[in-house]
Design a protein around this motif. Structure first.
Motif, PDB file in Angstrom:
ATOM      1  N   LEU A 176      -2.800   8.347  -7.630  1.00 45.78           N
ATOM      2  CA  LEU A 176      -2.476   8.430  -6.207  1.00 45.78           C
ATOM      3  C   LEU A 176      -2.859   7.142  -5.482  1.00 45.78           C
ATOM      4  O   LEU A 176      -2.098   6.638  -4.652  1.00 45.78           O
ATOM      5  CB  LEU A 176      -3.181   9.632  -5.576  1.00 45.78           C
ATOM      6  CG  LEU A 176      -2.851   9.926  -4.113  1.00 45.78           C
ATOM      7  CD1 LEU A 176      -1.386  10.302  -3.952  1.00 45.78           C
ATOM      8  CD2 LEU A 176      -3.745  11.028  -3.588  1.00 45.78           C
ATOM      9  N   VAL A 177      -4.017   6.586  -5.808  1.00 48.52           N
ATOM     10  CA  VAL A 177      -4.430   5.316  -5.201  1.00 48.52           C
ATOM     11  C   VAL A 177      -3.459   4.200  -5.591  1.00 48.52           C
ATOM     12  O   VAL A 177      -3.067   3.372  -4.761  1.00 48.52           O
ATOM     13  CB  VAL A 177      -5.888   4.972  -5.590  1.00 48.52           C
ATOM     14  CG1 VAL A 177      -6.260   3.557  -5.176  1.00 48.52           C
ATOM     15  CG2 VAL A 177      -6.850   5.987  -4.971  1.00 48.52           C
ATOM     16  N   THR A 178      -3.031   4.194  -6.836  1.00 45.83           N
ATOM     17  CA  THR A 178      -2.050   3.197  -7.274  1.00 45.83           C
ATOM     18  C   THR A 178      -0.720   3.391  -6.550  1.00 45.83           C
ATOM     19  O   THR A 178      -0.109   2.411  -6.093  1.00 45.83           O
ATOM     20  CB  THR A 178      -1.857   3.275  -8.796  1.00 45.83           C
ATOM     21  OG1 THR A 178      -3.109   2.983  -9.428  1.00 45.83           O
ATOM     22  CG2 THR A 178      -0.800   2.294  -9.275  1.00 45.83           C
ATOM     23  N   GLU A 179      -0.258   4.628  -6.414  1.00 40.53           N
ATOM     24  CA  GLU A 179       0.991   4.896  -5.692  1.00 40.53           C
ATOM     25  C   GLU A 179       0.904   4.458  -4.237  1.00 40.53           C
ATOM     26  O   GLU A 179       1.891   3.998  -3.658  1.00 40.53           O
ATOM     27  CB  GLU A 179       1.366   6.373  -5.789  1.00 40.53           C
ATOM     28  CG  GLU A 179       1.805   6.800  -7.170  1.00 40.53           C
ATOM     29  CD  GLU A 179       3.013   6.011  -7.670  1.00 40.53           C
ATOM     30  OE1 GLU A 179       3.954   5.753  -6.895  1.00 40.53           O
ATOM     31  OE2 GLU A 179       3.002   5.637  -8.863  1.00 40.53           O
ATOM     32  N   TYR A 180      -0.275   4.585  -3.641  1.00 39.37           N
ATOM     33  CA  TYR A 180      -0.490   4.104  -2.274  1.00 39.37           C
ATOM     34  C   TYR A 180      -0.212   2.595  -2.200  1.00 39.37           C
ATOM     35  O   TYR A 180       0.534   2.123  -1.346  1.00 39.37           O
ATOM     36  CB  TYR A 180      -1.931   4.417  -1.845  1.00 39.37           C
ATOM     37  CG  TYR A 180      -2.364   3.714  -0.594  1.00 39.37           C
ATOM     38  CD1 TYR A 180      -2.123   4.277   0.654  1.00 39.37           C
ATOM     39  CD2 TYR A 180      -3.002   2.481  -0.653  1.00 39.37           C
ATOM     40  CE1 TYR A 180      -2.510   3.622   1.809  1.00 39.37           C
ATOM     41  CE2 TYR A 180      -3.380   1.827   0.495  1.00 39.37           C
ATOM     42  CZ  TYR A 180      -3.134   2.395   1.721  1.00 39.37           C
ATOM     43  OH  TYR A 180      -3.509   1.736   2.858  1.00 39.37           O
ATOM     44  N   ALA A 181      -0.814   1.838  -3.111  1.00 37.16           N
ATOM     45  CA  ALA A 181      -0.626   0.382  -3.111  1.00 37.16           C
ATOM     46  C   ALA A 181       0.840   0.024  -3.336  1.00 37.16           C
ATOM     47  O   ALA A 181       1.383  -0.854  -2.650  1.00 37.16           O
ATOM     48  CB  ALA A 181      -1.504  -0.266  -4.178  1.00 37.16           C
ATOM     49  N   VAL A 182       1.489   0.700  -4.269  1.00 36.46           N
ATOM     50  CA  VAL A 182       2.885   0.406  -4.572  1.00 36.46           C
ATOM     51  C   VAL A 182       3.781   0.734  -3.377  1.00 36.46           C
ATOM     52  O   VAL A 182       4.696  -0.030  -3.039  1.00 36.46           O
ATOM     53  CB  VAL A 182       3.337   1.166  -5.844  1.00 36.46           C
ATOM     54  CG1 VAL A 182       4.837   1.075  -6.048  1.00 36.46           C
ATOM     55  CG2 VAL A 182       2.585   0.639  -7.061  1.00 36.46           C
TER      56      VAL A 182
END
Length: 161
Positions: A19-25
């Motif tokens: 989820l944190v990675t999807e936020y950045a993307v």
């Protein structure tokens, strides 16, 4: 802990990290619908330390969409993730907090293909609060704590001799 509990904890860790990675993307790609979907219905974000706004996910997504037009090239790097589950009062394992450092290089829009436009870089720390929902883990709160920024230097013309 039983193996079943340990496996569930690992699965939660992977889901929260994703989820944190999807936020950045979503921010880097300017996908504001995806950004909104990452948040719980009561989710909020606070970008005030970086000169932005604080508000619900929809308000902040609108502000980001306008603000990021200045920076057509973005690449969030979120590192040093520290994760804790169940830190909210009366929690039964359905909340999590993540503190993570970030560095965010961006390129200003230019008149050409952008290859000569100046870069802007900032860094700091995110504080994410997450909640487990029927749709999986979602962001309840994102707080940006900008610690530094490097602005482009004015171009110096070479001295004429």
């Amino acid at each position: 802990m039983t193996q079943r509990v340990e496996l569930a904890t690992l699965m939660d860790r992977f889901a929260v990290d994703g989820l944190v990675t999807e936020y950045a993307v979503a921010v880097d790609d300017g996908d504001w619908e995806a950004y909104r979907r990452l948040f719980a219905p009561d989710g909020r974000a606070d970008y005030r330390s970086a000169g932005g706004i604080e508000g619900d996910a929809g308000q902040v997504a609108g502000w980001l969409a306008r603000s990021m037009e200045l920076f057509p090239m973005r690449q969030h790097l979120i590192v040093n993730r520290r994760l804790r589950f169940g830190v909210l009062d009366q929690d039964r394992g359905d909340t999590a907090r993540v503190q993570a450092d970030y560095i965010n290089p961006m390129r200003f829009a230019g008149d050409d293909d952008g290859s000569t436009a100046p870069d802007f870089v900032c860094g700091g720390r995110y504080a994410f609060a997450l909640v487990r929902t029927d749709l999986g883990w979602r962001l309840r709160e994102v707080v940006v704590q900008e610690k530094w920024r490097r602005m482009p230097q004015p171009r110096q013309e070479p001295a004429v001799t």
